[in-house]
Scaffold this motif. Sequence first.
Motif, PDB file in Angstrom:
ATOM      1  N   CYS A 129       0.853  -1.187   0.000  1.00  0.00           N
ATOM      2  CA  CYS A 129       0.000   0.000   0.000  1.00  0.00           C
ATOM      3  C   CYS A 129       0.893   1.243   0.000  1.00  0.00           C
ATOM      4  CB  CYS A 129      -0.918  -0.011   1.222  1.00  0.00           C
ATOM      5  SG  CYS A 129      -2.139   1.299   1.199  1.00  0.00           S
ATOM      6  N   LYS A 130       0.842   1.996  -1.072  1.00  0.00           N
ATOM      7  CA  LYS A 130       1.709   3.165  -1.240  1.00  0.00           C
ATOM      8  C   LYS A 130       1.049   4.468  -0.833  1.00  0.00           C
ATOM      9  CE  LYS A 130       5.079   0.925  -3.337  1.00  0.00           C
ATOM     10  NZ  LYS A 130       6.372   0.758  -2.722  1.00  0.00           N
ATOM     11  N   LYS A 131      -0.296   4.444  -0.565  1.00  0.00           N
ATOM     12  CA  LYS A 131      -1.008   5.682  -0.280  1.00  0.00           C
ATOM     13  C   LYS A 131      -1.906   5.556   0.943  1.00  0.00           C
ATOM     14  CE  LYS A 131      -1.400   7.113  -5.140  1.00  0.00           C
ATOM     15  NZ  LYS A 131      -2.394   7.441  -6.205  1.00  0.00           N
ATOM     16  N   LEU A 132      -2.039   6.683   1.613  1.00  0.00           N
ATOM     17  CA  LEU A 132      -3.020   6.875   2.671  1.00  0.00           C
ATOM     18  C   LEU A 132      -4.076   7.782   2.069  1.00  0.00           C
ATOM     19  CD1 LEU A 132      -3.758   6.587   5.737  1.00  0.00           C
ATOM     20  CD2 LEU A 132      -2.409   8.663   6.105  1.00  0.00           C
ATOM     21  N   TYR A 133      -5.351   7.391   2.186  1.00  0.00           N
ATOM     22  CA  TYR A 133      -6.443   8.128   1.551  1.00  0.00           C
ATOM     23  C   TYR A 133      -7.330   8.780   2.605  1.00  0.00           C
ATOM     24  CZ  TYR A 133      -5.344   5.121  -2.443  1.00  0.00           C
ATOM     25  OH  TYR A 133      -4.711   4.452  -3.468  1.00  0.00           O
ATOM     26  N   ALA A 151      -3.476  -0.307   6.755  1.00  0.00           N
ATOM     27  CA  ALA A 151      -2.563   0.395   7.658  1.00  0.00           C
ATOM     28  C   ALA A 151      -1.234  -0.318   7.854  1.00  0.00           C
ATOM     29  CB  ALA A 151      -3.244   0.641   8.995  1.00  0.00           C
ATOM     30  N   ASP A 152      -1.272  -1.621   8.129  1.00  0.00           N
ATOM     31  CA  ASP A 152      -0.009  -2.322   8.357  1.00  0.00           C
ATOM     32  C   ASP A 152       0.863  -2.303   7.112  1.00  0.00           C
ATOM     33  OD1 ASP A 152      -1.961  -4.036   7.241  1.00  0.00           O
ATOM     34  OD2 ASP A 152      -0.915  -5.824   7.946  1.00  0.00           O
ATOM     35  N   ASN A 159       4.322  -0.069   7.314  1.00  0.00           N
ATOM     36  CA  ASN A 159       5.479  -0.960   7.313  1.00  0.00           C
ATOM     37  C   ASN A 159       6.035  -1.225   5.920  1.00  0.00           C
ATOM     38  OD1 ASN A 159       5.505  -1.430  10.158  1.00  0.00           O
ATOM     39  ND2 ASN A 159       3.733  -2.771   9.883  1.00  0.00           N
ATOM     40  N   GLN A 160       5.293  -0.776   4.889  1.00  0.00           N
ATOM     41  CA  GLN A 160       5.660  -1.017   3.499  1.00  0.00           C
ATOM     42  C   GLN A 160       5.897  -2.502   3.238  1.00  0.00           C
ATOM     43  OE1 GLN A 160       5.909   1.681   0.690  1.00  0.00           O
ATOM     44  NE2 GLN A 160       4.229   1.669   2.160  1.00  0.00           N
ATOM     45  N   THR A 161       4.900  -3.286   3.646  1.00  0.00           N
ATOM     46  CA  THR A 161       4.889  -4.723   3.430  1.00  0.00           C
ATOM     47  C   THR A 161       3.659  -5.095   2.601  1.00  0.00           C
ATOM     48  OG1 THR A 161       3.693  -5.021   5.516  1.00  0.00           O
ATOM     49  CG2 THR A 161       6.105  -5.233   5.587  1.00  0.00           C
ATOM     50  N   ALA A 162       3.648  -6.305   2.097  1.00  0.00           N
ATOM     51  CA  ALA A 162       2.532  -6.764   1.279  1.00  0.00           C
ATOM     52  C   ALA A 162       1.237  -6.764   2.088  1.00  0.00           C
ATOM     53  CB  ALA A 162       2.816  -8.163   0.738  1.00  0.00           C
ATOM     54  N   LEU A 169     -11.402  11.281  -3.239  1.00  0.00           N
ATOM     55  CA  LEU A 169     -10.424  10.953  -2.215  1.00  0.00           C
ATOM     56  C   LEU A 169      -9.269  11.941  -2.287  1.00  0.00           C
ATOM     57  CD1 LEU A 169     -10.099   7.127  -3.004  1.00  0.00           C
ATOM     58  CD2 LEU A 169     -11.702   8.200  -1.408  1.00  0.00           C
ATOM     59  N   TYR A 170      -8.630  12.161  -1.157  1.00  0.00           N
ATOM     60  CA  TYR A 170      -7.364  12.882  -1.118  1.00  0.00           C
ATOM     61  C   TYR A 170      -6.321  11.874  -0.676  1.00  0.00           C
ATOM     62  CZ  TYR A 170      -9.769  17.287  -1.781  1.00  0.00           C
ATOM     63  OH  TYR A 170     -10.516  18.303  -2.314  1.00  0.00           O
ATOM     64  N   SER A 171      -5.257  11.744  -1.460  1.00  0.00           N
ATOM     65  CA  SER A 171      -4.244  10.736  -1.152  1.00  0.00           C
ATOM     66  C   SER A 171      -2.903  11.390  -0.895  1.00  0.00           C
ATOM     67  CB  SER A 171      -4.119   9.739  -2.303  1.00  0.00           C
ATOM     68  OG  SER A 171      -3.601  10.377  -3.460  1.00  0.00           O
ATOM     69  N   ILE A 172      -2.130  10.698  -0.072  1.00  0.00           N
ATOM     70  CA  ILE A 172      -0.751  11.109   0.185  1.00  0.00           C
ATOM     71  C   ILE A 172       0.107   9.854   0.133  1.00  0.00           C
ATOM     72  CG2 ILE A 172      -1.029  11.005   2.708  1.00  0.00           C
ATOM     73  CD1 ILE A 172       0.954  13.440   2.805  1.00  0.00           C
ATOM     74  N   SER A 173       1.235   9.956  -0.527  1.00  0.00           N
ATOM     75  CA  SER A 173       2.121   8.796  -0.674  1.00  0.00           C
ATOM     76  C   SER A 173       2.888   8.552   0.619  1.00  0.00           C
ATOM     77  CB  SER A 173       3.112   9.028  -1.819  1.00  0.00           C
ATOM     78  OG  SER A 173       4.042  10.040  -1.458  1.00  0.00           O
ATOM     79  N   HIS A 174       3.394   7.349   0.732  1.00  0.00           N
ATOM     80  CA  HIS A 174       4.221   6.983   1.884  1.00  0.00           C
ATOM     81  C   HIS A 174       5.447   7.898   1.959  1.00  0.00           C
ATOM     82  CE1 HIS A 174       7.155   4.643   4.234  1.00  0.00           C
ATOM     83  NE2 HIS A 174       6.071   4.320   4.948  1.00  0.00           N
ATOM     84  N   GLU A 175       6.047   8.192   0.820  1.00  0.00           N
ATOM     85  CA  GLU A 175       7.233   9.052   0.796  1.00  0.00           C
ATOM     86  C   GLU A 175       6.906  10.448   1.312  1.00  0.00           C
ATOM     87  OE1 GLU A 175       6.179   7.289  -1.927  1.00  0.00           O
ATOM     88  OE2 GLU A 175       7.664   5.674  -1.791  1.00  0.00           O
TER      89      GLU A 175
END
Length: 187
Positions: free
Chosen positions: A43-47, A80-81, A85-88, A101-107
């Motif tokens: 999961c690369k984004k939080l929405y 969330a996990d 944690n940038q895991t599958a 939606l409004y999204s923000i990347s992990h970076e």
Amino acid sequence: MDITDFLTAQITFSHDELNDILAHFNKEEVQKNDLLLKEGQICKKLYFVHKGIARSYYLKKDGKDVTQWFFGQGVFMSSADSFFNQTASYYYLEVLETSVLYSISHEKITLLLEKYHKVEKFIRLLSISMLTKVVHKLNAIQFQTAKERYDYMNSEFPDISHRVALSHIASYLGMNQATLSRIRKIK
């Protein structure tokens, strides 16, 4: 509730801080039934759900899907996990109606966490809120009757029964559709 209201309800940000934080989000218009994430992906984004409704679910070995959670207007959504944690991911994220939606990347969230102590506090409060809701759902499934679970769901998601397929609601509540139909007739 929009994203500005949500952020400022949690933490007092200065005008400049808030503008900088919001500049890291992207507005996305997403169509009904779009998958934002599939099992096995990271999961690369939080929405943030500005408008619409979505769900997270997983697939059982027999291919049936089980709804883990619903995300309505005015809440953050992610696996969330997987995101933090940038895991599958074990879950899918599916939009159930055309949504904004409004999204923000992990970076970008990582940059904001490093830049603003207040963002760290916000993420901590958001994580506690998410954890508390998950525990409440687990408690409902373990200790409540089917009718009590249905009532709990309606208190969490008041208009969901008119917006979401009954099969999704039944799987979220841990019951079959026949039981859900009986409970709904009593109401």
